[in-house]
Design a protein around this motif. Structure first.
Motif, PDB file in Angstrom:
ATOM      1  N   GLU A 128       0.836  -1.210   0.000  1.00 43.60           N
ATOM      2  CA  GLU A 128       0.000   0.000   0.000  1.00 43.60           C
ATOM      3  C   GLU A 128       0.867   1.254   0.000  1.00 43.60           C
ATOM      4  O   GLU A 128       0.485   2.289  -0.584  1.00 43.60           O
ATOM      5  N   HIS A 129       2.034   1.167   0.664  1.00 44.91           N
ATOM      6  CA  HIS A 129       2.967   2.303   0.637  1.00 44.91           C
ATOM      7  C   HIS A 129       3.464   2.563  -0.777  1.00 44.91           C
ATOM      8  O   HIS A 129       3.515   3.729  -1.240  1.00 44.91           O
ATOM      9  N   VAL A 130       3.812   1.474  -1.485  1.00 45.23           N
ATOM     10  CA  VAL A 130       4.258   1.628  -2.877  1.00 45.23           C
ATOM     11  C   VAL A 130       3.108   2.131  -3.744  1.00 45.23           C
ATOM     12  O   VAL A 130       3.310   2.951  -4.663  1.00 45.23           O
ATOM     13  N   LEU A 131       1.900   1.651  -3.465  1.00 46.40           N
ATOM     14  CA  LEU A 131       0.747   2.115  -4.230  1.00 46.40           C
ATOM     15  C   LEU A 131       0.564   3.619  -4.083  1.00 46.40           C
ATOM     16  O   LEU A 131       0.245   4.326  -5.062  1.00 46.40           O
ATOM     17  N   ALA A 132       0.788   4.127  -2.877  1.00 40.23           N
ATOM     18  CA  ALA A 132       0.682   5.578  -2.684  1.00 40.23           C
ATOM     19  C   ALA A 132       1.727   6.310  -3.513  1.00 40.23           C
ATOM     20  O   ALA A 132       1.444   7.388  -4.078  1.00 40.23           O
ATOM     21  N   LEU A 133       2.949   5.739  -3.616  1.00 42.12           N
ATOM     22  CA  LEU A 133       3.980   6.353  -4.453  1.00 42.12           C
ATOM     23  C   LEU A 133       3.576   6.357  -5.923  1.00 42.12           C
ATOM     24  O   LEU A 133       3.781   7.349  -6.640  1.00 42.12           O
ATOM     25  N   VAL A 134       3.012   5.224  -6.375  1.00 41.57           N
ATOM     26  CA  VAL A 134       2.604   5.129  -7.791  1.00 41.57           C
ATOM     27  C   VAL A 134       1.480   6.120  -8.088  1.00 41.57           C
ATOM     28  O   VAL A 134       1.460   6.769  -9.154  1.00 41.57           O
TER      29      VAL A 134
END
Length: 462
Positions: A193-199
């Motif tokens: 989810e952290h990476v999703l926020a970056l994307v």
């Protein structure tokens, strides 16, 4: 005088029977070729067998409490204890055949003539004593068989106790391991989810495509999909543990959350020959063999004549009030010889059956010893292999974590694409999951070694 004569006669017959009876000759268990030592016994100078409370070495007070509860509440153990009590009763019943049998009888009659004369009353009472002279040792062999069966049931209960205890420890460790894996899985969801926020931030800035966004959302869903299965596995393991404790799953819950506080105990066996006195199942097989040997003696004695002694002491009188008058006392001692003449070969077939059963149990004993040696050797090999795997996988985990961190940093700066981040994220997830499973396997391999070595049990007579 009649009392003394009867008593003296019966005592003499009993003494004769005691001298003539022959107890079955105890045969030593068959020899099994034992190896010189364990193939992976380690390097300890002073080998240490498991102690009686070996589960305490894992350092968990909750586990110690659960084992104590299981040993007092497990239903299989309760059934095994009931079988021991049955065997004790059977042994006592078998011992009765070595003692005389006394039966009291009493009879009273009143005769009333139809035409003339006065009525008369007569009474007859006494004690009938019978005794079988155990000339061929059949009765003693039956007692020896019952006593050996009792020992076998006692050893069986110890075997069940060892199985139940190791099952409780192993299942408890499985519950904690699944909780660790659940924590790791939820951590992976948080990372995804952290990476999703970056994307999403990159997409809003025009630096990421809709394809990248869809891929990361798929990765988040994939990580989340692993959690329900782990939750169900943890629920099933906890239910299995409740059953081992004799409790309903709805009323039971493990308090500890993970394996962090669990210690990894060390144990090393001595010589393989010592295993023969440290495994209750080996003693159970030996006791069953002793019972079979006694049954052969019984079957052989059944082919021979049996001698029965009977003695009667009673009174006769014309009225019940004179039952104890000395002149009316009667004493009688007799002996009879009973021998089988024709039974269609039944007794011979029973002897052949007893001999064949004994030959079977000889092979069962040998197989039990060989299986015990194999279990110890296998457990030692597993521990050595798992330790090497854990060493290599720990290094792999460190590298996977560094790769993921670097991929995330480079993705932020635009030096890497999303696929690289997803690949390193998936690799880290797999390694963390595998190392959690490996940790559980290593702990359970120690439990298997404790169980294979007899779990600290040792025959008190050795």
């Amino acid at each position: 005088m009649r009392y003394r004569a009867l008593t003296s006669t019966l005592l003499a017959c009993a003494a004769l029977a005691g001298c003539a009876s022959r107890a079955p000759i105890a045969e030593p268990p068959p020899k099994v070729e034992l190896p010189a030592g364990w193939t992976a016994a380690g390097t300890q100078d002073h080998p240490a067998w498991p102690d009686k409370n070996w589960w305490q070495r894992f350092g968990s007070p909750e586990l110690t409490q659960l084992v104590d509860e299981g040993q007092s509440s497990n239903l299989e153990l309760a059934g095994a204890l009931a079988r021991v009590r049955q065997a004790e009763a059977e042994a006592r019943i078998a011992g009765v055949s070595l003692l005389p049998n006394a039966t009291f009888y009493s009879d009273a009659n009143r005769a009333v003539p139809l035409r003339s004369g006065s009525a008369s009353t007569s009474a007859d009472s006494g004690v009938q004593v019978s005794y079988e002279v155990d000339f061929w040792g059949r009765n003693k062999a039956g007692v020896a068989s019952a006593e050996a069966s009792l020992e076998a049931n006692r050893f069986d209960r110890q075997t069940v106790a060892l199985t139940v205890t190791s099952g409780i420890v192993s299942t408890y460790l499985q519950v904690l391991s699944l909780r660790d894996r659940l924590a790791v899985a939820r951590g992976h969801v948080a990372n995804a989810e952290h990476v999703l926020a970056l994307v999403e931030a990159q997409k809003n800035a025009g630096a990421a495509s809709s394809l990248d966004l869809a891929r990361q959302r798929s990765a988040v869903a994939q990580q989340k999909s692993k959690i329900p299965d782990l939750v169900q596995q943890e629920r099933e393991a906890q239910a299995a543990l409740a059953v081992l404790l004799g409790k309903t799953p709805q009323t039971f819950s493990v308090g500890q959350q993970g394996l962090d506080t669990i210690s990894l105990p060390e144990v090393s066996p001595g010589l393989p020959s010592e295993l023969l006195s440290r495994r209750p199942d080996i003693h159970r097989a030996e006791a069953n063999l002793a019972a079979a040997n006694a049954n052969v003696a019984v079957a052989r004695a059944n082919l021979l004549p049996s001698i029965r002694l009977t003695g009667a002491m009673g009174t006769q009188s014309s009225a019940l009030l004179s039952l104890l008058n000395a002149p009316n006392l009667l004493a009688n001692v007799s002996a009879s010889l009973v021998a089988p003449i024709f039974d269609g070969g039944r007794l011979k077939r029973e002897r052949d059956l007893a001999v064949a059963r004994k030959q079977e149990l000889i092979q069962v004993y040998r197989a039990t010893v060989i299986a015990a040696l194999s279990e110890v050797d296998t457990a030692l090999g597993q521990i050595r292999s798992l330790d090497e795997q854990r060493r290599l996988m720990t290094a792999e985990l460190e590298q996977a974590r560094q790769a993921y961190d670097l991929a995330e940093i480079r993705y932020k700066t635009g030096a890497e694409d999303l696929m690289t981040v997803l690949d390193t994220q998936r690799a880290l997830s797999d390694v963390q999951n595998d190392i959690g499973i490996l940790k559980l396997k290593r702990l359970q391999a120690t439990v298997s070694l404790y169980k294979a070595l007899g779990g600290g049990w040792q025959d008190a007579s050795t």
